[in-house]
Design an enzyme around this catalytic site. Structure first.
Site, mmCIF file in Angstrom:
data_model
loop_
_atom_site.group_PDB
_atom_site.id
_atom_site.type_symbol
_atom_site.label_atom_id
_atom_site.label_comp_id
_atom_site.label_asym_id
_atom_site.label_seq_id
_atom_site.Cartn_x
_atom_site.Cartn_y
_atom_site.Cartn_z
ATOM 1 N N THR A 14 0.834 -1.206 0.000
ATOM 2 C CA THR A 14 0.000 0.000 0.000
ATOM 3 C C THR A 14 0.868 1.255 0.000
ATOM 4 O O THR A 14 0.552 2.251 -0.660
ATOM 5 C CB THR A 14 -0.913 -0.003 1.240
ATOM 6 O OG1 THR A 14 -1.747 -1.156 1.183
ATOM 7 C CG2 THR A 14 -1.779 1.245 1.294
ATOM 8 N N HIS B 38 1.974 2.024 -3.426
ATOM 9 C CA HIS B 38 0.916 2.700 -4.194
ATOM 10 C C HIS B 38 0.928 4.201 -3.893
ATOM 11 O O HIS B 38 0.819 5.031 -4.793
ATOM 12 C CB HIS B 38 -0.470 2.140 -3.823
ATOM 13 C CG HIS B 38 -0.704 0.737 -4.282
ATOM 14 N ND1 HIS B 38 -0.774 0.397 -5.608
ATOM 15 C CD2 HIS B 38 -0.896 -0.418 -3.587
ATOM 16 C CE1 HIS B 38 -1.001 -0.910 -5.710
ATOM 17 N NE2 HIS B 38 -1.073 -1.431 -4.499
#
Lengths: 350, 350, 350, 350
Positions: free
Chosen positions: C45, C48
């Site tokens: 994450t 990202h």
């Protein structure tokens, strides 16, 4: 090739003891197989029959060959048999089911209402040959030790009990370190239990418990509950596997179970128990209890093969003695005195 | 608007009975709500406190307002309360949980190890006002009958018990037709049970059982097990819901349970039980047993709302009497004699 | 003692990259704790957010400190905090739940409908200090390696996935050997899986897979399904743990699943998938599928502690690099190129 | 008594259509029974065979009698048959299992790997007589309507689907109101579902849905998801029963499923589906999915008997037409046009 008679250990009369006799080799039906026994192991049930206790008197019809844990080679098959062949090395599932009662029709074969048990309701395996339905024959790896192959049957009871819930990361208490309790310790260890408490009154059994993977072998005569509570921060164990049938062990087990815990009960009390604290042991605790009867057919056999075949559980230490079948009296005596854990007998000699 | 004092039924001294007193209205903390009680219903626990039995003596510290089943209007909320507002019509979940023990941290709030119970460990609802944490207030449909809204709390115990397994198409035995047993009959009927056996010693309770949906009300003094076996083709019932705590009912219940059956136990025996046939009742049967403590928080409240709000279960017949709070002594006496099933009390009068 | 400012990795603007800034130390509320970060690990994450992909653009509001996997020492607690104290060595559960939605009210906190995520919806842990609710702080054994303590958070996702079914004696396929897949291999091995197949396109990942306990690491570009079918006698695996989110892996995984098998899906496809053979993959197979979101709060933390604390799973090999927090750019680059499995950053230096 | 030849609907050639022929009455083996057909109902599978679509071409070997839903009287039994006798009124379980594959050996007969299907792999029941293994014959109450008795077979699929989870107090969505979807509505209603949404494109099917107990029949062409979300306070339904196999219905169903919900999938898409949002439909939602193949043998038959025998579900309205067997072409045409829900054919005339 197949002789007409064989040696067999026979419960000849309605009294204690047994004798070696020459009896006819069993015949087989259309869907049966005949097995030449390589090894057979002695179960607690066999001791009941040998001693001729109240249960045996009510259930067994002498004369009869008894014994039900075995492995051996298929030497003949009935005309309709397609799933087993001559030469296969098999063990036997002892429960012969009816196939048409409600449990059977819904896949719960282990609680068939019309079950017949080999060595109890029909001739057993303390003999050179035994017959059984082909569907009850479990094909083994040819390399499996015959004594271990025979002991898969009681090992399956331990599998049914221990794997009736998920043990990974759990704290587990096993009350009673007879052979099935000891098997269960090995299974719990293989299934990732975090900590394994085991209780018994025998120090030699507790030593075997440790060898099988118990982290905390505990003398049943000590304050088992206090010890477990101290070790679990006052919570108690996640899972109880009750293997003794003894009221004190049952009470200790439930007392040491955590709120919301799970208990699988395999041990059979000899009579109804008194002073059972149902309110505190079950209701307030929000506990879940499961009664263990037989083996899940045939799920536990697949699991048993996986555990023993992979070496994740080694039951070699529990098979404490290996004797020829003819020495059956010595074997029974060793088990009755508690000197032996599990004795294997070999019709063809050791 | 909110007065400083209120009328309340108080366990004033460590002896039998209770008295109506004027006491201060409870204060509330940051996350609490204050509820003006519309209706309150009497629980068996309240009878223990009223009669001052051994359990009550060991648990209750007089003087204290007792009672724990209620509905009412929120009249004040603490500063941090966001989920309930003044004017909401609420019922109360009685169990105030700690939030940090192992059961709480894993969503098993009903077995919180540090639970405090309204009306037992802190002031209760036999009063004009009661305070509780906002998270324990359950918002009702404003149109719900206040007495039924109050009775949702014990109804939730019946829901927890009856819906702990799937009842659709099952044969069910409910042992004990007190209010919670009667609720369970209604729930089993709504959940699609095929046939519902219910046992009690009281004919009036058995009449209510039939009214709630029992297909086979049975006098506990008769041969309950034989009747059930005959009705189920010798199999026994799929599910036992034990609501009595009585050793004979427990024994009948397990005897009538089929092999592979499921039993949920809510009834609390007053003391450890004797002659419990664990081998036949649980082990051989391959039974699964679940101990029922409290209500699943808050799953049973959602289920309760669904069952009562939809009209699938109508508990109106079980609320046998409606009296003003001041008539509490009459109410207790009616329940102690068994003349009443469930009595509702109204602080503002009927 | 606690400074007013601190160093932190900040997503400063709505574009790729991040920068080290000096920012205020977070304040804490009544029920929060302030943690001085010892170690923090980098999650997919975070990549990202760093790369500023479509998902990050839609979810993140710069400027913000990000990062959510950490361990550290409690240096301050809010007034109402009773369960954690200054000096405790804690890790953080990242999901901050609302407590009043239906999932929260029924103990399914992992699917809270109003969840806020540390490092995504509120300031994160790529910093010297981080604040969080006391109930989200998990107390560690003080002896636990800080990097491993930080990695418990993603390890918990693997635990949620792998222990969502019983793995003892099962054949298991893990598709995708990123850190969570590798963790799952270790867990499956500890939980008694019979045989563990693992697929990935990277040989170095497959080497790590073998190190973690995979018996059969398989190159995803090969005929994975044929290999598994051959190894399982044509049956397929009992359990699929899907960790990649890649459509080809998903298809291979379901194709290799046995009839009646179980699949837990954690990997997230970047977009809806095409050509999904629902009839053969799920319906005909009688398969059971479970979608894995977050961690069971807090069951997976207890399980994680048990697995890592006992040494049953050793994740040391997966934490491939250890760098000071200031070297965050180097760390992100290593993870983006796949050179690193899991990188740990230390605010106080290595 | 039993003639040598009979009338039967035969798939005579590898092309569309079927014809009435005179063919030999089937012979029976040692463990089979011969049934004189009273009623037979037409399944979607029969339409595939009739129309000779791609699936039929790949599976059926003409010439063959087809049809598999039936009831009738036992007129002859094989020598070893003990559980069924001449004169019994039976229905047929269509799946003839091998008994020795892994699913069979573990009680999961419905996913037998070597299953043979009556009317697909061996001669069917669109005829005056049909043979089947005695263990596949289900004994009915002699008073059961023969058409309903025949329809128990597809009803069992609906039972398997609907009762694969507990529906009491649940909100349920059934996508697709063909006969099995309509059956499922009735079952959900009987099992205590709180609210039943049902979707279809046909208004007449939605009318039947309401008649069977759907509280909210919804046109699939409308905004089904918005309607369900509005009706459930934004939560979505607890349970999805997917009966259509249509990609749009599947997408609607998963979109309307609540977080943590359960979906049972029986409908078979004709080909792999595109644009399936696995991340949002399954993973993020923490959903549980179950693929429904066949009927649980024989659990669903017991459940079916309980539901139909008690009158809790009345499927009379779904059997829309009753015709003599000779009118089979008319029957097939009515079903192909959608004018009929379920057509029953009677070899002896109506």
């Amino acid at each position: 090739m197949i002789p007409e008679t064989m040696r067999a250990v026979v419960k000849a009369e309605a009294t204690a003891g047994a004798e070696l006799q020459t009896v006819p080799v069993p015949t087989i039906g259309l869907r049966d197989v005949l097995v030449k026994v390589r090894a057979t192991t002695i179960c607690g049930t066999d001791l009941h029959i040998y001693r001729w206790d109240r249960w045996a008197q009510s259930r067994i019809n002498p004369p009869m060959v008894f014994g039900h844990e075995f492995s051996g080679d298929v030497v003949a098959v009935g005309e309709e048999v397609t799933t087993v062949k001559v030469g296969d090395f098999v063990s036997g599932e002892t429960h012969i089911i009816c196939g048409h009662c409600y449990p059977c029709r819904t896949g719960q074969f282990h609680i068939c209402r019309n079950v017949k048990i080999i060595g109890v309701d029909r001739p057993g395996c303390f003999a050179e040959y035994v017959s059984l339905p082909a569907s009850n024959a479990w094909c083994n790896d040819p390399k499996l030790d015959p004594a271990i192959a025979a002991a898969q049957e009681p090992f399956g009871n331990a599998v049914h009990t221990a794997l009736s819930t998920d043990l990974a990361t759990k704290t587990v208490l096993i009350t009673g370190c007879g052979p099935i309790g000891l098997f269960a310790i090995g299974i719990a260890q293989a299934a990732g239990a975090q900590r394994i408490f085991a209780t018994d009154i025998s120090q030699s059994r507790l030593d075997l418990a440790r060898q099988m993977g118990a982290t905390d072998p505990l003398d049943s005569n000590g304050d088992v509950v206090a010890a477990i509570m101290a070790a679990t921060g006052g919570a108690g164990v996640d899972v109880l596997l009750e293997m003794s049938g003894h009221p004190i062990a049952i009470d200790q087990g439930f007392s040491a179970l955590r709120y919301g815990g799970y208990a699988a009960l395999l041990g059979l009390p000899g009579r109804p128990i008194n002073n059972f604290d149902l309110a505190n042991h079950i209701v307030f605790k929000g506990a879940t209890i499961y009664g263990v009867s037989g083996r899940k057919m045939y799920e536990t056999w697949y699991q048993t093969s996986a555990l023993l075949g992979s070496g994740k559980v080694n039951i070699e230490p529990i098979i404490s003695h290996r004797l020829p079948l003819d020495a059956f009296e010595q074997a029974f005596e060793m088990m009755l005195t508690g000197d032996a854990a599990k004795v294997a007998l070999f019709p063809a000699g050791v």
